[in-house]
Motif scaffolding. Structure first.
Motif, PDB file in Angstrom:
ATOM      1  N   VAL A  32      13.832  35.310 -45.440  1.00 14.22           N
ATOM      2  CA  VAL A  32      14.799  34.699 -46.352  1.00 14.22           C
ATOM      3  C   VAL A  32      14.342  34.798 -47.806  1.00 14.22           C
ATOM      4  O   VAL A  32      15.146  34.730 -48.731  1.00 14.22           O
ATOM      5  CB  VAL A  32      15.062  33.226 -45.948  1.00 14.22           C
ATOM      6  N   GLY A  33      13.035  34.966 -48.028  1.00 14.27           N
ATOM      7  CA  GLY A  33      12.532  35.149 -49.380  1.00 14.27           C
ATOM      8  C   GLY A  33      11.846  33.936 -49.974  1.00 14.27           C
ATOM      9  O   GLY A  33      11.074  34.047 -50.910  1.00 14.27           O
ATOM     10  N   VAL A  34      12.113  32.753 -49.445  1.00 17.66           N
ATOM     11  CA  VAL A  34      11.548  31.524 -50.005  1.00 17.66           C
ATOM     12  C   VAL A  34      11.719  30.412 -48.987  1.00 17.66           C
ATOM     13  O   VAL A  34      12.529  30.527 -48.058  1.00 17.66           O
ATOM     14  CB  VAL A  34      12.263  31.143 -51.321  1.00 17.66           C
ATOM     15  N   ALA A 164      16.454  43.272 -58.245  1.00 20.18           N
ATOM     16  CA  ALA A 164      17.763  43.571 -57.680  1.00 20.18           C
ATOM     17  C   ALA A 164      17.743  43.583 -56.149  1.00 20.18           C
ATOM     18  O   ALA A 164      18.535  42.917 -55.500  1.00 20.18           O
ATOM     19  CB  ALA A 164      18.264  44.917 -58.201  1.00 20.18           C
ATOM     20  N   GLY A 165      16.840  44.355 -55.543  1.00 20.61           N
ATOM     21  CA  GLY A 165      16.836  44.524 -54.095  1.00 20.61           C
ATOM     22  C   GLY A 165      16.085  43.428 -53.365  1.00 20.61           C
ATOM     23  O   GLY A 165      15.221  42.748 -53.927  1.00 20.61           O
ATOM     24  N   ARG A 166      16.421  43.235 -52.091  1.00 21.58           N
ATOM     25  CA  ARG A 166      15.801  42.167 -51.298  1.00 21.58           C
ATOM     26  C   ARG A 166      14.305  42.407 -51.103  1.00 21.58           C
ATOM     27  O   ARG A 166      13.514  41.465 -51.155  1.00 21.58           O
ATOM     28  CB  ARG A 166      16.509  42.029 -49.950  1.00 21.58           C
ATOM     29  N   TRP A 214       4.979  39.523 -40.060  1.00 27.14           N
ATOM     30  CA  TRP A 214       5.402  40.755 -39.376  1.00 27.14           C
ATOM     31  C   TRP A 214       6.770  40.565 -38.730  1.00 27.14           C
ATOM     32  O   TRP A 214       7.661  41.414 -38.857  1.00 27.14           O
ATOM     33  CB  TRP A 214       4.351  41.137 -38.334  1.00 27.14           C
ATOM     34  N   LEU A 215       6.968  39.414 -38.078  1.00 28.94           N
ATOM     35  CA  LEU A 215       8.255  39.141 -37.438  1.00 28.94           C
ATOM     36  C   LEU A 215       9.364  38.986 -38.482  1.00 28.94           C
ATOM     37  O   LEU A 215      10.466  39.523 -38.324  1.00 28.94           O
ATOM     38  CB  LEU A 215       8.156  37.857 -36.599  1.00 28.94           C
ATOM     39  N   GLY A 216       9.063  38.262 -39.563  1.00 27.06           N
ATOM     40  CA  GLY A 216      10.067  38.033 -40.595  1.00 27.06           C
ATOM     41  C   GLY A 216      10.481  39.299 -41.315  1.00 27.06           C
ATOM     42  O   GLY A 216      11.669  39.495 -41.636  1.00 27.06           O
ATOM     43  N   LEU A 220      14.059  41.037 -42.001  1.00 29.56           N
ATOM     44  CA  LEU A 220      14.490  41.362 -43.361  1.00 29.56           C
ATOM     45  C   LEU A 220      15.065  42.772 -43.439  1.00 29.56           C
ATOM     46  O   LEU A 220      16.076  43.009 -44.111  1.00 29.56           O
ATOM     47  CB  LEU A 220      13.309  41.231 -44.330  1.00 29.56           C
ATOM     48  N   HIS A 221      14.452  43.727 -42.760  1.00 28.25           N
ATOM     49  CA  HIS A 221      14.926  45.112 -42.802  1.00 28.25           C
ATOM     50  C   HIS A 221      16.317  45.256 -42.177  1.00 28.25           C
ATOM     51  O   HIS A 221      17.026  46.218 -42.460  1.00 28.25           O
ATOM     52  CB  HIS A 221      13.935  46.028 -42.090  1.00 28.25           C
TER      53      HIS A 221
END
Length: 254
Positions: A32-34, A164-166, A214-216, A220-221
């Motif tokens: 999720v990024g955060v 810009a990108g995730r 690794w799982l996250g 994300l991809h």
């Protein structure tokens, strides 16, 4: 169970729960990024002595961010990182010697206001996103991180405006947080905190964090930039609203 009990002054069952939590929160932040760091400190606050809370959280988050940075290093915005680094150094020095603190609750409300503005407002002016603005953000958020352990949403909100990108957002955020948490070893070492008592638990939680990362990242991809941005914004918003509630309670003296 004896092995689990030897990890820290906490019980074996609590140590096991914290190791499992490290997997989940690392996976959450990678996908999720955060948010994983705040979830972690909320859980630690329920079971850990206050004096150990921020330094142990900082070292575990350091290991988690090392893993995310190593796995995403090709996507790091090195210009942002280079500008962020001097601010981190200044913030760490200020935290190590700071004598005066704001009233309880004010820091949380200030962070929440900044995060909500960057998520839903018109955006930061271009000057604030320049090299000087990044350095100031590094100094302020590093200071806050050492005092309240809650600067992640503020750093993420700032990174959101520049990337810009995730993958660039996750990679650059992880590298910036790595630098911040690294300073905590210095800050709390100067303050006299004994990391030795908690070292086995921290190492096991860091190893569990690598698995979670690794799982996250695999999740994300699979996310599109559109879906990631929506999740990222709402995760930040919910964390900011939690800080509003926490800050209001502290100001009211509860």
């Amino acid at each position: 169970m004896l092995l689990l009990e030897s990890l820290s002054p906490l019980s074996g069952a609590i140590n096991l729960l914290l190791v499992m939590l490290s997997v989940f929160t690392s996976a959450f932040t990678a996908a999720v990024g955060v948010g994983g760091g705040v979830l972690m400190i909320m859980a630690l606050a329920q079971v850990m002595p206050a004096a150990a809370l921020i330094p142990v959280h900082g070292m575990v988050q350091l290991g988690s961010n090392v893993g995310r940075t190593a796995m995403t290093w090709r996507h790091i915005d090195r210009t942002t990182l280079a500008a962020f680094l001097p601010g981190v150094a200044l913030g760490a020095l200020a935290a190590a010697w700071l004598l005066v603190r704001l009233p309880a609750g004010v820091l949380e409300l200030c962070i929440a206001a900044f995060v909500l503005f960057t998520c839903w407002g018109p955006g930061l002016p271009s000057r604030a996103l320049g090299r000087g603005g990044v350095m100031v953000a590094g100094a302020i958020t590093t200071l806050l991180s050492s005092l309240v352990g809650a600067s992640g949403p503020m750093v993420a909100a700032f990174i959101k405006q520049r990337q810009a990108g995730r993958l660039a957002k996750v990679a650059t955020f992880s590298a910036c947080m790595l630098l911040q948490h690294l300073t905590k070893a210095f800050v709390f070492g100067v303050a006299g905190f004994v990391f030795r008592d908690w070292l086995p638990l921290m190492l096991v939680m860091v190893a569990a964090g690598f698995l979670g990362t690794w799982l996250g990242l695999h999740l994300l991809h699979r996310l599109s930039d559109h879906h990631f941005d929506a999740l990222f914004r709402w995760a930040l918003t919910l964390l900011a609203l939690r800080l509003v509630w926490l800050g209001a309670q502290r100001l009211a003296g509860h």
